[in-house]
Motif scaffolding. Structure first.
Motif, PDB file in Angstrom:
ATOM      1  N   PRO A 126       0.808  -1.225   0.000  1.00 35.69           N
ATOM      2  CA  PRO A 126       0.000   0.000   0.000  1.00 35.69           C
ATOM      3  C   PRO A 126       0.845   1.282   0.000  1.00 35.69           C
ATOM      4  O   PRO A 126       0.456   2.280  -0.600  1.00 35.69           O
ATOM      5  CB  PRO A 126      -0.831  -0.116   1.280  1.00 35.69           C
ATOM      6  CG  PRO A 126      -0.930  -1.582   1.539  1.00 35.69           C
ATOM      7  CD  PRO A 126       0.404  -2.141   1.078  1.00 35.69           C
ATOM      8  N   THR A 127       1.999   1.239   0.636  1.00 30.27           N
ATOM      9  CA  THR A 127       2.875   2.413   0.621  1.00 30.27           C
ATOM     10  C   THR A 127       3.406   2.658  -0.786  1.00 30.27           C
ATOM     11  O   THR A 127       3.465   3.803  -1.246  1.00 30.27           O
ATOM     12  CB  THR A 127       4.034   2.242   1.628  1.00 30.27           C
ATOM     13  OG1 THR A 127       3.481   2.053   2.933  1.00 30.27           O
ATOM     14  CG2 THR A 127       4.953   3.452   1.631  1.00 30.27           C
ATOM     15  N   VAL A 128       3.773   1.591  -1.487  1.00 31.05           N
ATOM     16  CA  VAL A 128       4.214   1.738  -2.885  1.00 31.05           C
ATOM     17  C   VAL A 128       3.064   2.297  -3.719  1.00 31.05           C
ATOM     18  O   VAL A 128       3.264   3.208  -4.535  1.00 31.05           O
ATOM     19  CB  VAL A 128       4.723   0.402  -3.466  1.00 31.05           C
ATOM     20  CG1 VAL A 128       5.000   0.522  -4.958  1.00 31.05           C
ATOM     21  CG2 VAL A 128       5.971  -0.065  -2.734  1.00 31.05           C
ATOM     22  N   ASP A 129       1.854   1.789  -3.504  1.00 28.97           N
ATOM     23  CA  ASP A 129       0.691   2.299  -4.230  1.00 28.97           C
ATOM     24  C   ASP A 129       0.509   3.794  -3.987  1.00 28.97           C
ATOM     25  O   ASP A 129       0.223   4.554  -4.921  1.00 28.97           O
ATOM     26  CB  ASP A 129      -0.580   1.545  -3.819  1.00 28.97           C
ATOM     27  CG  ASP A 129      -0.604   0.104  -4.312  1.00 28.97           C
ATOM     28  OD1 ASP A 129       0.018  -0.191  -5.363  1.00 28.97           O
ATOM     29  OD2 ASP A 129      -1.249  -0.730  -3.649  1.00 28.97           O
ATOM     30  N   ARG A 130       0.700   4.242  -2.742  1.00 27.23           N
ATOM     31  CA  ARG A 130       0.577   5.675  -2.433  1.00 27.23           C
ATOM     32  C   ARG A 130       1.659   6.490  -3.129  1.00 27.23           C
ATOM     33  O   ARG A 130       1.395   7.572  -3.659  1.00 27.23           O
ATOM     34  CB  ARG A 130       0.628   5.904  -0.918  1.00 27.23           C
ATOM     35  CG  ARG A 130      -0.681   5.638  -0.221  1.00 27.23           C
ATOM     36  CD  ARG A 130      -0.713   6.175   1.204  1.00 27.23           C
ATOM     37  NE  ARG A 130       0.288   5.576   2.069  1.00 27.23           N
ATOM     38  CZ  ARG A 130       0.141   4.421   2.707  1.00 27.23           C
ATOM     39  NH1 ARG A 130      -0.973   3.724   2.560  1.00 27.23           N
ATOM     40  NH2 ARG A 130       1.097   3.945   3.481  1.00 27.23           N
ATOM     41  N   LEU A 131       2.895   5.980  -3.127  1.00 30.10           N
ATOM     42  CA  LEU A 131       3.986   6.686  -3.810  1.00 30.10           C
ATOM     43  C   LEU A 131       3.683   6.830  -5.300  1.00 30.10           C
ATOM     44  O   LEU A 131       3.947   7.876  -5.900  1.00 30.10           O
ATOM     45  CB  LEU A 131       5.310   5.942  -3.611  1.00 30.10           C
ATOM     46  CG  LEU A 131       5.894   5.953  -2.210  1.00 30.10           C
ATOM     47  CD1 LEU A 131       7.077   4.990  -2.119  1.00 30.10           C
ATOM     48  CD2 LEU A 131       6.331   7.362  -1.826  1.00 30.10           C
ATOM     49  N   ILE A 132       3.121   5.780  -5.875  1.00 31.86           N
ATOM     50  CA  ILE A 132       2.773   5.815  -7.296  1.00 31.86           C
ATOM     51  C   ILE A 132       1.631   6.798  -7.540  1.00 31.86           C
ATOM     52  O   ILE A 132       1.698   7.635  -8.445  1.00 31.86           O
ATOM     53  CB  ILE A 132       2.423   4.393  -7.795  1.00 31.86           C
ATOM     54  CG1 ILE A 132       3.690   3.530  -7.842  1.00 31.86           C
ATOM     55  CG2 ILE A 132       1.733   4.455  -9.155  1.00 31.86           C
ATOM     56  CD1 ILE A 132       3.440   2.058  -8.106  1.00 31.86           C
ATOM     57  N   SER A 133       0.590   6.736  -6.712  1.00 30.25           N
ATOM     58  CA  SER A 133      -0.566   7.614  -6.933  1.00 30.25           C
ATOM     59  C   SER A 133      -0.214   9.085  -6.702  1.00 30.25           C
ATOM     60  O   SER A 133      -0.782   9.962  -7.361  1.00 30.25           O
ATOM     61  CB  SER A 133      -1.750   7.187  -6.062  1.00 30.25           C
ATOM     62  OG  SER A 133      -1.468   7.384  -4.701  1.00 30.25           O
ATOM     63  N   LYS A 134       0.734   9.377  -5.799  1.00 33.89           N
ATOM     64  CA  LYS A 134       1.192  10.758  -5.578  1.00 33.89           C
ATOM     65  C   LYS A 134       2.082  11.253  -6.706  1.00 33.89           C
ATOM     66  O   LYS A 134       2.325  12.444  -6.825  1.00 33.89           O
ATOM     67  CB  LYS A 134       2.041  10.858  -4.298  1.00 33.89           C
ATOM     68  CG  LYS A 134       1.321  10.802  -3.030  1.00 33.89           C
ATOM     69  CD  LYS A 134       2.145  11.127  -1.795  1.00 33.89           C
ATOM     70  CE  LYS A 134       3.620  10.947  -1.838  1.00 33.89           C
ATOM     71  NZ  LYS A 134       4.269  11.141  -0.524  1.00 33.89           N
ATOM     72  N   GLY A 135       2.629  10.313  -7.490  1.00 34.82           N
ATOM     73  CA  GLY A 135       3.552  10.689  -8.553  1.00 34.82           C
ATOM     74  C   GLY A 135       5.001  10.713  -8.091  1.00 34.82           C
ATOM     75  O   GLY A 135       5.887  11.102  -8.845  1.00 34.82           O
ATOM     76  N   SER A 136       5.248  10.299  -6.867  1.00 34.13           N
ATOM     77  CA  SER A 136       6.624  10.262  -6.352  1.00 34.13           C
ATOM     78  C   SER A 136       7.444   9.166  -7.012  1.00 34.13           C
ATOM     79  O   SER A 136       8.656   9.290  -7.155  1.00 34.13           O
ATOM     80  CB  SER A 136       6.623  10.026  -4.839  1.00 34.13           C
ATOM     81  OG  SER A 136       5.929  11.053  -4.186  1.00 34.13           O
TER      82      SER A 136
END
Length: 102
Positions: A62-72
């Motif tokens: 889920p943390t990777v998913d958040r990084l991806i969705s933020k564009g980081s």
């Protein structure tokens, strides 16, 4: 009763075995050390799954998913599967390292 020559040969064999064992153990430790410290970037596939990315970064999916969705962390899809390019992952980690050294 063993003769003096037999005792000498037995003692010599123990000494040789101990030295060989020590050398073998030293070499095994060297090999284990080399295997334990590989260059992670060389072993990564060209395109990583989200799970592989999470495992490499030692964070949750889920943390990777958040990084991806933020564009980081840039990513792309193949069909419905999300992938992270190895170069993008390395660049992301490098940016974290540069950011923390300020």
């Amino acid at each position: 009763m063993p003769s003096a020559a037999d005792s000498f040969i037995e003692e010599l064999a123990e000494i040789v075995a101990a030295k060989v064992e020590r050398r073998v153990m030293e070499r095994l430790q060297e090999l284990i050390s080399e295997l334990a410290t590989p260059n992670p970037a060389e072993e990564l596939p060209q395109n990583l799954t989200v799970n592989e990315t999470a495992k490499f970064l030692r964070i949750s999916k889920p943390t990777v998913d958040r990084l991806i969705s933020k564009g980081s962390l840039p990513s792309f899809t193949i069909g419905s599967r999300r992938r992270v390019r190895r170069e993008d992952l390395i660049a992301y980690v490098d940016s974290l390292v540069r950011g923390s050294s300020r």
